[in-house]
Write a protein that holds these residues in place. Structure first.
Motif, PDB file in Angstrom:
ATOM      1  N   LEU A  43     -29.298   2.850   1.228  1.00  0.00           N
ATOM      2  CA  LEU A  43     -30.478   3.202   1.954  1.00  0.00           C
ATOM      3  C   LEU A  43     -32.028   3.391   0.586  1.00  0.00           C
ATOM      4  CD1 LEU A  43     -29.769   6.511   3.501  1.00  0.00           C
ATOM      5  CD2 LEU A  43     -31.443   4.681   4.388  1.00  0.00           C
ATOM      6  N   ARG A  44     -30.577   3.650  -0.898  1.00  0.00           N
ATOM      7  CA  ARG A  44     -31.444   3.714  -2.398  1.00  0.00           C
ATOM      8  C   ARG A  44     -31.844   2.327  -2.334  1.00  0.00           C
ATOM      9  NH1 ARG A  44     -27.806   7.314  -6.285  1.00  0.00           N
ATOM     10  NH2 ARG A  44     -28.532   9.171  -5.064  1.00  0.00           N
ATOM     11  N   GLN A  45     -31.421   1.493  -2.318  1.00  0.00           N
ATOM     12  CA  GLN A  45     -31.592  -0.190  -2.465  1.00  0.00           C
ATOM     13  C   GLN A  45     -32.315  -0.626  -1.091  1.00  0.00           C
ATOM     14  OE1 GLN A  45     -28.042  -2.041  -2.343  1.00  0.00           O
ATOM     15  NE2 GLN A  45     -27.758  -0.710  -4.438  1.00  0.00           N
ATOM     16  N   GLY A  46     -32.496   0.120  -0.027  1.00  0.00           N
ATOM     17  CA  GLY A  46     -34.390  -0.563   0.948  1.00  0.00           C
ATOM     18  C   GLY A  46     -33.182  -1.336   1.913  1.00  0.00           C
ATOM     19  N   ASP A  47     -32.015  -1.212   1.379  1.00  0.00           N
ATOM     20  CA  ASP A  47     -30.892  -2.712   2.319  1.00  0.00           C
ATOM     21  C   ASP A  47     -30.683  -1.767   3.469  1.00  0.00           C
ATOM     22  OD1 ASP A  47     -29.585  -4.789   2.582  1.00  0.00           O
ATOM     23  OD2 ASP A  47     -28.184  -4.303   1.005  1.00  0.00           O
ATOM     24  N   LYS A  48     -31.357  -1.267   4.418  1.00  0.00           N
ATOM     25  CA  LYS A  48     -30.890  -1.041   5.558  1.00  0.00           C
ATOM     26  C   LYS A  48     -30.189  -3.004   6.417  1.00  0.00           C
ATOM     27  CE  LYS A  48     -29.562   2.663   7.877  1.00  0.00           C
ATOM     28  NZ  LYS A  48     -28.241   2.977   7.279  1.00  0.00           N
ATOM     29  N   SER A  49     -29.479  -3.516   5.954  1.00  0.00           N
ATOM     30  CA  SER A  49     -29.454  -4.656   7.647  1.00  0.00           C
ATOM     31  C   SER A  49     -29.095  -4.281   8.297  1.00  0.00           C
ATOM     32  CB  SER A  49     -27.923  -5.919   6.720  1.00  0.00           C
ATOM     33  OG  SER A  49     -28.070  -6.828   7.706  1.00  0.00           O
ATOM     34  N   GLU A  50     -29.335  -5.183   9.856  1.00  0.00           N
ATOM     35  CA  GLU A  50     -29.644  -4.976  11.056  1.00  0.00           C
ATOM     36  C   GLU A  50     -27.747  -5.644  10.732  1.00  0.00           C
ATOM     37  OE1 GLU A  50     -30.723  -7.322  14.833  1.00  0.00           O
ATOM     38  OE2 GLU A  50     -31.919  -7.597  13.249  1.00  0.00           O
ATOM     39  N   TRP A  51     -27.194  -6.076  10.439  1.00  0.00           N
ATOM     40  CA  TRP A  51     -25.648  -6.549  10.558  1.00  0.00           C
ATOM     41  C   TRP A  51     -24.819  -6.006   9.385  1.00  0.00           C
ATOM     42  CZ3 TRP A  51     -24.625  -9.612  15.107  1.00  0.00           C
ATOM     43  CH2 TRP A  51     -26.067  -9.952  15.434  1.00  0.00           C
ATOM     44  N   MET A  52     -23.495  -5.841  10.690  1.00  0.00           N
ATOM     45  CA  MET A  52     -21.934  -4.419   9.205  1.00  0.00           C
ATOM     46  C   MET A  52     -21.377  -5.709   9.660  1.00  0.00           C
ATOM     47  SD  MET A  52     -23.126  -0.666  11.031  1.00  0.00           S
ATOM     48  CE  MET A  52     -22.068  -0.219   9.336  1.00  0.00           C
ATOM     49  N   LYS A  55     -14.851  -4.606   7.788  1.00  0.00           N
ATOM     50  CA  LYS A  55     -14.958  -3.487   6.817  1.00  0.00           C
ATOM     51  C   LYS A  55     -16.049  -2.437   6.994  1.00  0.00           C
ATOM     52  CE  LYS A  55     -13.144  -2.383   2.670  1.00  0.00           C
ATOM     53  NZ  LYS A  55     -12.676  -3.396   1.320  1.00  0.00           N
ATOM     54  N   GLU A  56     -17.368  -2.674   6.591  1.00  0.00           N
ATOM     55  CA  GLU A  56     -18.032  -1.716   6.791  1.00  0.00           C
ATOM     56  C   GLU A  56     -18.564  -0.149   7.924  1.00  0.00           C
ATOM     57  OE1 GLU A  56     -22.023  -3.500   4.265  1.00  0.00           O
ATOM     58  OE2 GLU A  56     -21.432  -3.662   6.351  1.00  0.00           O
ATOM     59  N   VAL A  57     -18.163  -1.255   9.558  1.00  0.00           N
ATOM     60  CA  VAL A  57     -17.750  -0.248  10.955  1.00  0.00           C
ATOM     61  C   VAL A  57     -16.609   0.497  10.357  1.00  0.00           C
ATOM     62  CG1 VAL A  57     -18.197  -1.052  12.996  1.00  0.00           C
ATOM     63  CG2 VAL A  57     -18.958  -2.335  11.878  1.00  0.00           C
ATOM     64  N   ALA A  58     -15.594  -0.126  10.203  1.00  0.00           N
ATOM     65  CA  ALA A  58     -14.082   0.719  10.055  1.00  0.00           C
ATOM     66  C   ALA A  58     -14.562   1.950   9.963  1.00  0.00           C
ATOM     67  CB  ALA A  58     -13.319  -0.461  10.213  1.00  0.00           C
ATOM     68  N   ALA A  59     -15.318   1.372   8.191  1.00  0.00           N
ATOM     69  CA  ALA A  59     -15.275   2.970   7.934  1.00  0.00           C
ATOM     70  C   ALA A  59     -15.665   3.911   8.163  1.00  0.00           C
ATOM     71  CB  ALA A  59     -15.819   2.204   6.077  1.00  0.00           C
ATOM     72  N   TYR A  60     -17.423   3.268   8.684  1.00  0.00           N
ATOM     73  CA  TYR A  60     -18.347   4.059   9.521  1.00  0.00           C
ATOM     74  C   TYR A  60     -17.591   4.884  10.426  1.00  0.00           C
ATOM     75  CZ  TYR A  60     -22.284   5.253  11.583  1.00  0.00           C
ATOM     76  OH  TYR A  60     -23.322   6.227  12.576  1.00  0.00           O
ATOM     77  N   LEU A  61     -16.522   4.355  11.364  1.00  0.00           N
ATOM     78  CA  LEU A  61     -16.039   4.692  12.280  1.00  0.00           C
ATOM     79  C   LEU A  61     -14.781   5.587  12.171  1.00  0.00           C
ATOM     80  CD1 LEU A  61     -16.804   1.589  15.197  1.00  0.00           C
ATOM     81  CD2 LEU A  61     -18.338   4.251  14.747  1.00  0.00           C
ATOM     82  N   GLY A  62     -14.147   5.630  11.151  1.00  0.00           N
ATOM     83  CA  GLY A  62     -13.362   5.809  10.624  1.00  0.00           C
ATOM     84  C   GLY A  62     -11.738   5.646  11.619  1.00  0.00           C
ATOM     85  N   ASP A  74     -13.169  -7.885  22.734  1.00  0.00           N
ATOM     86  CA  ASP A  74     -13.233  -6.991  23.580  1.00  0.00           C
ATOM     87  C   ASP A  74     -14.785  -7.109  24.867  1.00  0.00           C
ATOM     88  OD1 ASP A  74     -10.669  -7.191  24.577  1.00  0.00           O
ATOM     89  OD2 ASP A  74     -10.584  -4.383  23.834  1.00  0.00           O
ATOM     90  N   GLY A  75     -15.317  -7.397  23.193  1.00  0.00           N
ATOM     91  CA  GLY A  75     -17.166  -7.085  23.688  1.00  0.00           C
ATOM     92  C   GLY A  75     -17.602  -6.292  23.609  1.00  0.00           C
ATOM     93  N   GLN A  76     -17.041  -6.146  22.412  1.00  0.00           N
ATOM     94  CA  GLN A  76     -18.241  -4.795  22.758  1.00  0.00           C
ATOM     95  C   GLN A  76     -18.799  -4.671  21.955  1.00  0.00           C
ATOM     96  OE1 GLN A  76     -15.869  -0.263  22.118  1.00  0.00           O
ATOM     97  NE2 GLN A  76     -14.068  -1.315  23.572  1.00  0.00           N
ATOM     98  N   TYR A  77     -19.140  -5.121  21.272  1.00  0.00           N
ATOM     99  CA  TYR A  77     -20.422  -5.078  19.807  1.00  0.00           C
ATOM    100  C   TYR A  77     -20.784  -6.785  20.064  1.00  0.00           C
ATOM    101  CZ  TYR A  77     -18.063  -1.396  18.109  1.00  0.00           C
ATOM    102  OH  TYR A  77     -17.630  -0.430  17.536  1.00  0.00           O
ATOM    103  N   GLU A  78     -22.496  -6.713  19.744  1.00  0.00           N
ATOM    104  CA  GLU A  78     -22.594  -7.600  19.848  1.00  0.00           C
ATOM    105  C   GLU A  78     -22.102  -8.271  18.671  1.00  0.00           C
ATOM    106  OE1 GLU A  78     -26.736 -10.538  19.094  1.00  0.00           O
ATOM    107  OE2 GLU A  78     -27.114  -8.138  20.804  1.00  0.00           O
ATOM    108  N   MET A  87     -19.950 -10.645  12.037  1.00  0.00           N
ATOM    109  CA  MET A  87     -20.519  -9.577  11.704  1.00  0.00           C
ATOM    110  C   MET A  87     -21.185  -8.949  13.058  1.00  0.00           C
ATOM    111  SD  MET A  87     -21.682  -9.192   8.307  1.00  0.00           S
ATOM    112  CE  MET A  87     -22.257  -9.053   8.015  1.00  0.00           C
ATOM    113  N   ILE A  88     -21.310  -7.549  13.153  1.00  0.00           N
ATOM    114  CA  ILE A  88     -21.505  -6.942  13.981  1.00  0.00           C
ATOM    115  C   ILE A  88     -23.093  -5.892  13.930  1.00  0.00           C
ATOM    116  CG2 ILE A  88     -20.757  -4.908  15.182  1.00  0.00           C
ATOM    117  CD1 ILE A  88     -17.896  -5.577  13.825  1.00  0.00           C
ATOM    118  N   ARG A  89     -23.369  -6.315  15.072  1.00  0.00           N
ATOM    119  CA  ARG A  89     -24.911  -5.415  15.346  1.00  0.00           C
ATOM    120  C   ARG A  89     -24.780  -3.924  15.217  1.00  0.00           C
ATOM    121  NH1 ARG A  89     -29.775  -7.246  16.423  1.00  0.00           N
ATOM    122  NH2 ARG A  89     -28.795  -9.054  17.813  1.00  0.00           N
ATOM    123  N   ARG A  90     -25.018  -3.311  13.630  1.00  0.00           N
ATOM    124  CA  ARG A  90     -25.656  -2.269  13.518  1.00  0.00           C
ATOM    125  C   ARG A  90     -26.139  -1.191  14.743  1.00  0.00           C
ATOM    126  NH1 ARG A  90     -25.479   0.378   8.720  1.00  0.00           N
ATOM    127  NH2 ARG A  90     -26.222  -1.570   7.536  1.00  0.00           N
TER     128      ARG A  90
END
Length: 95
Positions: A43-52, A55-62, A74-78, A87-90
């Protein structure tokens, strides 16, 4: 008065057990804190990429990266695959 005093070895073993228990109990909080740090930095860097990244998804979801990869399979994410990375759609994860 035959009180047994703990030996240095038994105290050390108990201390190790306590440290492991605390680390196990606090691991989810540490992941959440790391995720929040990453979000704040983005947020500070203004970098809110459309893709994650996985590793980022795993950290976000725990969850582990293997869980995220299984959900991708399994096709749960684009996804998109620039090179070998996934890369997974945020919006599929957070929204």
């Amino acid at each position: 008065m035959n009180e047994e005093t703990p030996t240095e070895d038994s105290l050390t073993a108990l201390q190790k057990e306590i440290v492991q228990a605390v680390q196990h109990a606090t691991a989810p909080m540490e992941r959440a804190i790391e995720h929040l740090r990453q979000e704040i930095l983005a947020l500070r860097q203004g970098d809110k990429s459309e893709w994650m990244t996985v590793k980022e998804v795993a950290a976000y979801l725990g969850v582990g990266t293997a869980t995220v990869r299984r959900r991708v399979k399994d096709g749960q994410y684009e996804t998109r695959r620039p090179g070998k990375s996934i890369m997974i759609r945020r919006a599929d994860v957070v929204g």
